[in-house]
Enzyme design. Sequence first.
Site, PDB file in Angstrom:
ATOM      1  CD  GLU A   1      13.272  42.769   9.339  1.00  0.00           C
ATOM      2  OE1 GLU A   1      14.923  43.789   9.430  1.00  0.00           O
ATOM      3  OE2 GLU A   1      12.690  43.299   8.116  1.00  0.00           O
TER       4      GLU A   1
ATOM      5  CD  GLU B   1      10.588  46.937   7.408  1.00  0.00           C
ATOM      6  OE1 GLU B   1      11.653  45.887   6.673  1.00  0.00           O
ATOM      7  OE2 GLU B   1      10.009  46.568   9.010  1.00  0.00           O
TER       8      GLU B   1
HETATM    9  O1  AHR Z   1      12.817  49.065   4.795  1.00  0.00           O
HETATM   10  C1  AHR Z   1      14.089  49.054   5.709  1.00  0.00           C
HETATM   11  C2  AHR Z   1      14.778  47.834   6.531  1.00  0.00           C
HETATM   12  O2  AHR Z   1      14.800  46.879   6.221  1.00  0.00           O
HETATM   13  C3  AHR Z   1      13.820  47.987   8.051  1.00  0.00           C
HETATM   14  O3  AHR Z   1      14.130  49.821   8.885  1.00  0.00           O
HETATM   15  C4  AHR Z   1      14.118  46.986   8.433  1.00  0.00           C
HETATM   16  O4  AHR Z   1      12.718  46.233   8.933  1.00  0.00           O
HETATM   17  C5  AHR Z   1      14.882  46.007   7.222  1.00  0.00           C
HETATM   18  O5  AHR Z   1      15.241  45.196   7.446  1.00  0.00           O
END
Ligand code: AHR
Length: 513
Positions: free
Chosen positions: A202, A318
């Site tokens: 990210e 994610e």
């Molecule tokens: O999964 C939780 C968080 O969400 C992770 O650390 C990050 O990559 C995202 O913003």
Amino acid sequence: MQFIKKMKRRKLIVTILCTGLLTGGLHAQTAKARIKIDVERQTDRIDRMIYGNFVEHLGRCIYGGLYEPGSPLSDGDGFRKDVLEAAKALNTSIVRWPGGNFVSGYHWEDGVGVREQRPVRIDLAWGFRENNSFGTDEFVAWCRKAGTEPYFCVNLGTGTMDESRNWVEYCNVEKGTYYSDLRVKNGYPLPHKVTYWGLGNEVDGPWQMGHKSAEDYGKMALETAKLMKWIDKDIKLVVSGSSNYGADWTRWNRTVLDYLKNHADYIALHHYAGNRNNKFDEFMASTRFAERAVKVTEGLINEVRAKTNRNIYIAFDEYNVWYRARGEEGNEEVYNLEDALVVATYLNIFVRNAHIVKMANMAQLVNVIAPIFSTPEGSWRQTIFYPLELFANHCHGTALQTFTDCETYRLRAEDIPYLDVSSAYNEETREVIINVVNRSENNAIATDIISQTGVFGGKAKVFEVNGQNIKDENSAGKQTVQTKTKEVTAKGEKFTYSFPAHSYTMIKAEIRL
Ligand code: AHR
């Protein structure tokens, strides 16, 4: 003419999802919905890696989740046996580690060697103390026990190119170099052979340590990728794509793809859904943005492919529902039935787009926004465990283009089909797998399920995730929401099935060609 008349009587949604075409139709009522399955209309092989997870050094995910030395529930390596069993039940194919936001301040050398000598650091992503007792060797050992593929993410926040390439050397070079010999000295004579590596996490988000512009990230990721692949040409690299949808995310994806077009094998997308307005119909449609991000990114991949002719795929590394336990200690979200249905719509997206989405990782695996919940006394399964378990264990083979015709509801400028559908053909078992989320809070939807090539063989197995109330939750002593199974008759060219209100249903039916 006859056909046009018929169309006028129906609200027609033709979903040819492999091309992403969504056609809102004409008006009037649909008495019965229709789903048409054709085993010859194939999208692509479903990659098992779309049923992956993610574990981060955050709250009780690693410590107290995967790893709890000294617990009577742990094995000799300190791994929680009940959590391992639950991960195996999820058939998790690939697990991403160590972050997440955490990785942007992580220095992997802190987490190898004699445990007592490993440093304690302050993690600036989440504000916890990290004692580094779980590191590279422990994670790989855990993956081997869980029967899953390790997927590492390198630190492109505060880290250096050297750190990243040295990590590949530590893991993948057999022996005879500084870092491979260090691994041998640490008790691991055989290389870990880690194939999948993410180039940062990210980096498009200002919340990230070492957040960068697309150009700055593109340059750094490219130089890092070169070095990592020069250490081991067989590794697969994932460039960090969009997570910050309030920003110009398409420009980010286009720019980083252009920099990494000759080195990246995947581009990562992240998306979380939430029901902040407490509106069921809005929430049920909230993952449509994720599918749009897939379609747009596929277009951007095609743009760079025109210059390189290399395949780049999407790693949706994610995704989940996450909006309640945000910022609270450990992000321990407790899930309900409606959350499980939204998770099923994410999984439908990955199956529908199986030609381009070749990896996906539910964030996360245990305790932190997770399907598995553990306490020192034991563990239990959250509602979202069940759709993932069904997809990961049953939805394999080739994804099909599915025709769905059903009523819709209007949400802002869009017509949302009540039925969200994906399907697949498993050539080995000669079964079609049909996944249906009924987004209607109150109505069951009677549906004709029609086979266009071959006929249904006789019996079908039905798996249903549902509950009395959309807010039903599970807890340590109570699995209120879980999978119920039954058999129905499915014979000939079509059968009718009524999908209950607010449910996710998987139907597995034999096909005779
Ligand atoms: O999964 C939780 C968080 O969400 C992770 O650390 C990050 O990559 C995202 O913003």
